[in-house]
Motif scaffolding. Sequence first.
Motif, short mmCIF file in Angstrom:
data_model
loop_
_atom_site.label_atom_id
_atom_site.label_comp_id
_atom_site.label_asym_id
_atom_site.label_seq_id
_atom_site.Cartn_x
_atom_site.Cartn_y
_atom_site.Cartn_z
N ASP A 64 -93.10 -37.66 7.06
CA ASP A 64 -94.35 -37.47 7.72
C ASP A 64 -94.65 -35.64 7.63
O ASP A 64 -93.60 -35.06 8.21
CB ASP A 64 -94.47 -37.78 9.25
CG ASP A 64 -95.99 -37.29 10.07
OD1 ASP A 64 -96.55 -36.50 9.40
OD2 ASP A 64 -95.80 -37.52 11.19
N ALA A 65 -95.57 -35.39 6.89
CA ALA A 65 -95.83 -33.72 6.51
C ALA A 65 -96.89 -33.23 7.37
O ALA A 65 -97.99 -33.86 7.23
CB ALA A 65 -95.93 -33.64 5.14
N GLN A 66 -96.82 -32.19 7.99
CA GLN A 66 -97.88 -31.58 8.91
C GLN A 66 -98.02 -30.31 8.15
O GLN A 66 -97.17 -29.42 8.32
CB GLN A 66 -97.43 -31.50 10.47
CG GLN A 66 -97.26 -32.85 11.03
CD GLN A 66 -98.44 -33.75 11.39
OE1 GLN A 66 -99.59 -32.82 11.33
NE2 GLN A 66 -98.18 -34.89 11.36
N ILE A 67 -99.22 -29.97 7.68
CA ILE A 67 -99.59 -28.79 7.03
C ILE A 67 -100.34 -27.89 7.64
O ILE A 67 -101.49 -28.45 8.08
CB ILE A 67 -99.93 -29.10 5.43
CG1 ILE A 67 -98.92 -29.66 4.67
CG2 ILE A 67 -100.25 -27.60 4.83
CD1 ILE A 67 -99.25 -30.18 3.38
N SER A 68 -100.21 -26.58 8.07
CA SER A 68 -101.17 -25.63 8.70
C SER A 68 -100.88 -24.33 7.88
O SER A 68 -100.19 -23.63 7.78
CB SER A 68 -100.54 -25.44 10.00
OG SER A 68 -101.59 -24.35 10.69
N GLY A 69 -102.13 -24.20 7.03
CA GLY A 69 -102.24 -23.11 6.39
C GLY A 69 -101.58 -23.13 5.29
O GLY A 69 -101.12 -23.93 4.39
N PHE A 70 -100.43 -22.31 5.06
CA PHE A 70 -99.45 -22.01 3.91
C PHE A 70 -98.16 -22.91 4.32
O PHE A 70 -97.14 -22.98 3.50
CB PHE A 70 -98.91 -20.64 3.72
CG PHE A 70 -99.60 -20.04 2.63
CD1 PHE A 70 -98.77 -20.03 1.25
CD2 PHE A 70 -100.72 -19.34 2.48
CE1 PHE A 70 -99.18 -19.53 0.06
CE2 PHE A 70 -101.28 -18.94 1.31
CZ PHE A 70 -100.49 -18.98 0.13
N ILE A 71 -98.17 -23.31 5.67
CA ILE A 71 -96.86 -23.87 6.08
C ILE A 71 -96.83 -25.21 6.18
O ILE A 71 -97.78 -25.85 6.84
CB ILE A 71 -96.40 -23.00 7.45
CG1 ILE A 71 -96.31 -21.85 7.15
CG2 ILE A 71 -94.95 -23.70 7.94
CD1 ILE A 71 -96.07 -20.96 8.73
N ALA A 72 -95.73 -25.96 5.78
CA ALA A 72 -95.62 -27.47 5.99
C ALA A 72 -94.24 -27.61 6.65
O ALA A 72 -93.28 -27.10 6.58
CB ALA A 72 -95.57 -27.98 4.68
N ARG A 73 -94.36 -28.41 8.14
CA ARG A 73 -93.18 -29.17 8.86
C ARG A 73 -93.09 -30.41 8.25
O ARG A 73 -94.03 -31.39 8.78
CB ARG A 73 -93.28 -28.98 10.22
CG ARG A 73 -92.52 -29.56 11.06
CD ARG A 73 -91.10 -29.25 10.78
NE ARG A 73 -90.57 -27.81 11.37
CZ ARG A 73 -89.40 -27.39 11.38
NH1 ARG A 73 -88.50 -28.24 10.97
NH2 ARG A 73 -89.14 -26.32 11.81
N VAL A 74 -92.08 -30.87 7.69
CA VAL A 74 -91.74 -32.24 7.28
C VAL A 74 -90.70 -32.95 7.84
O VAL A 74 -89.75 -32.43 8.13
CB VAL A 74 -91.52 -32.22 5.67
CG1 VAL A 74 -91.34 -33.75 5.25
CG2 VAL A 74 -92.67 -31.56 5.07
N THR A 75 -90.95 -34.12 8.30
CA THR A 75 -90.18 -35.24 9.08
C THR A 75 -89.73 -36.27 8.23
O THR A 75 -90.48 -36.95 7.92
CB THR A 75 -90.52 -35.32 10.55
OG1 THR A 75 -90.78 -34.41 11.15
CG2 THR A 75 -89.33 -36.10 11.36
N VAL A 76 -88.55 -36.51 7.98
CA VAL A 76 -87.95 -37.46 7.12
C VAL A 76 -87.04 -38.65 8.06
O VAL A 76 -86.16 -38.07 8.80
CB VAL A 76 -87.08 -37.28 6.03
CG1 VAL A 76 -86.50 -38.34 5.19
CG2 VAL A 76 -87.91 -35.98 5.22
N VAL A 77 -87.34 -39.68 8.14
CA VAL A 77 -86.70 -40.67 8.96
C VAL A 77 -86.10 -41.74 8.23
O VAL A 77 -86.92 -42.51 7.35
CB VAL A 77 -87.33 -41.39 10.17
CG1 VAL A 77 -86.82 -42.37 11.00
CG2 VAL A 77 -88.22 -40.39 10.97
N GLN A 78 -84.90 -41.92 8.07
CA GLN A 78 -84.23 -42.81 7.29
C GLN A 78 -83.42 -43.94 8.04
O GLN A 78 -82.87 -43.71 9.34
CB GLN A 78 -82.83 -42.37 6.49
CG GLN A 78 -83.29 -41.12 5.58
CD GLN A 78 -82.12 -40.18 5.00
OE1 GLN A 78 -80.99 -40.34 5.62
NE2 GLN A 78 -82.52 -39.37 4.19
#
Length: 836
Positions: A64-78
């Motif tokens: 799940d990637a949340q992109i705001s402007g230049f910045i991405a916060r990505v959450t990976v669930v295994q």
Amino acid sequence: MKVKTRAILIPILTLAAAFMVAFCVCRPTLADPKQTPVTPGELLIAGPNGQSAGACPLKHTDVDAQISGFIARVTVVQEFSNPTGEKIEAVYTFPLPEDAAVDRMEMKIGERLIVGEIHRREEARKIYDDAKAAGHVASLLDQERPNIFTQAVANIEPGAEVKITISYTQLLKYEAGTYKFFFPTVVGPRYMPGAPVGKEGAGTKLDTTEVPDASKISPPITPEGTRAGHDISIKVSINAGVTLQKATCETHATDMQFPDSTSAVITLQDKATIPNKDFVLNYQVAGKEIQSGLIVYAPENGNGGFFTLIMQPPMVPKQNQITPKEMVFVIDTSGSQQGEPIKKSKETMLYCIKNVNPGDTFNMIAFSNSLRKLFETAQPYNAENAAAAEKFLTECEAGGGTEMLPAVKAALEPAADLKRLRIVVFSTDGFIGNDMALIDCVQKNRGNARMFPFGIGSSVNRFLLEKMGEAGGGAAEIVLLNSDSKGIAEKFYNRIRSPLLTDITLDWHGLPITAEDMYPSIAPDLFASQPLILKGRYTSAAKGEITVQGRLGGRPWSETIQVELPAAEKNNDSLASIWARAKVEDLMDKDWLGAQIGKPNPNIKEDVIKVALEYNLMTQYTSFVAVDRSTVTGGGDAKTVAVPIEIPEGVSYEGVGGQSLNLQMTGSLNAAAAPSPRGATKFRLNYAEKSDVSADSAKVAGRPMPANKTVGAPRPVTKPKKGLTFADGSAKDSYTALKLDKTLSELAASYAKTGKSGKYAIPGKLVVKNGNVEVLIWAPNATAKQLAELAKLGLTGRTWVQAKKMIRGWVPIKNLKAIAALDFVTRMAPPTYSKK
């Protein structure tokens, strides 16, 4: 028609023999009414009696990637599970972006949530091992490379599920009006140069003198025609802040929704996508250029904050005066390039060659185990030499190992004509284990050259390619298998023909910012359409201006922007991790070779650890560990299961050694090939004491196996021990001895001692006649030149076995060691005969 498949887990014999590592693959459902049908791709662990004991541990990965402007916060669930009747430890090797700032890890067991803690790597390992021994469920996240990670989960009880959540942040790449987001899904198979020295990790390769952690970055790959079973889903949410104009995914079929003009939600159409290639998303926003300015974050502690400076230099016309150049084109012809990658590489290189300026000089280098040059030195570009280059390129064939260091040194060797600017175009997938040593080589040998790596393939080693471009004063370009080669070549030439922004300096005009807190510490030269992006830290609130100065096309250029550094700003909290990640990278840039050989500079290592512990950051020297101390599991020691991965899309099994390479650390293996669709299988894999294939097992796979035909994988390569020798007493000081089967080694020793072999034979195992012995030689896709070398050493009666992976024939006993010493030979053993 769907083919029902099931899978079994083959035990991998670790060299330490302390525990069992299991490998999962798919196979056809057997005609046994007692067996329960399963869906295609499901993986089953096979118990000692051959019956199913449950599924492999990794079920699914959610991104799940949340992109705001230049910045991405990505959450990976295994998601890991264990439907077997005994405890297991799962070990999974997986990729993340090379510039990811990994700053969070959690473990969830049922309703219990345990937040991972960052520790020195050695301390984290001890915490994990102690918890594992005590029966606690625990997880350990290690970074093996900036883009390769290992997740271990211990003591997963029968019927239990464990979810591991990893979170990272990164800045998006931006060029020519386009934002780029990518997520890698699979670790490509690495070539490991150097002599074997042992094995510590759960991978399939031995650690070597040049890659001491090879066993940690070589996860097992499912055999051809199978799939690993676990899948991946990806969701990207974009909040652009301005009008979105266009979004495209170059690699996957996606669904795109646009809630409003400034946002988008992109998801994979297939919710159970096979993780075998990078996910690449491009999007554009209104306006031709980004706006210069600062992105700021300041915690409410009065100690200042963090910022990212983004500035877009103006576009300028191409240079009228053409600088004379020496063009060096380097093409990777190793085995991993076999098939579609080598075709795409040749296609792209051909476009580049046809556009060399008439006044330039050029040369070509092809490399695999060794390298060869088109010309001894660079030659003028004319019709005759261009035709020779095209012929050279056409004759390049993929096969062999990836000895990249000599090719880099040859491409960067001092120029004979100092008046020419050397431009190196380096085409490769970067599938090597000594990538950090190669970056060090580029840094030390670049001189005044500029290097432009072309990453050819669907899952290339972006860490290596990006750092080669950065250290080489150029820029990397990723050439997907569906990329437009002509467009890539045109983009490259537009880059080198456009004026550079060079000699960049900054004037803070008294703002509370210091150069020591700005990264990269030396601002890079910029190509046209590239923004300047710097990460910094300030110590207190202030207002003022920043002036950026440089030379654009050889002429002075500057721009001044007004900025405000607030005392508190709760938004953009990811900037702290991004700054710390940039500082760590700057430190690592000073000691890549030390990191590669496992002997880092102690001062640099301590500086990296200090930053990582302060900012909760994953690095080469720090790891996340989580332990559930609320319960103690029963059932004794957990068995280790190495999670298998897919082979990257477009990569040839034969090119990387096929099944025999991927499973070289397994026990004996039965295999029989049969045509099958994707998701089904060509292989039947069973426990066995020897590598023969019975007629019954061959029929199950769909095709009778003719008598006296041999297929199979090499026996496990045993761990070298100090002082270990050949049977004839000579020292095992190279890989040669490891490649020679014990029976053949003993035969060679007997012959060397007595000068006679007689008619020594072992029924069903070894046949000797007139001083010659019948052998199998693992030499995947040996070239005509390599076959000539074998013939020179006495090979006769040659036939190919298993799609040109192995050669069967007779060789003189006296030449066994000489043949094993050949670089392209990976294993020698006697044939084994199927039962009639």
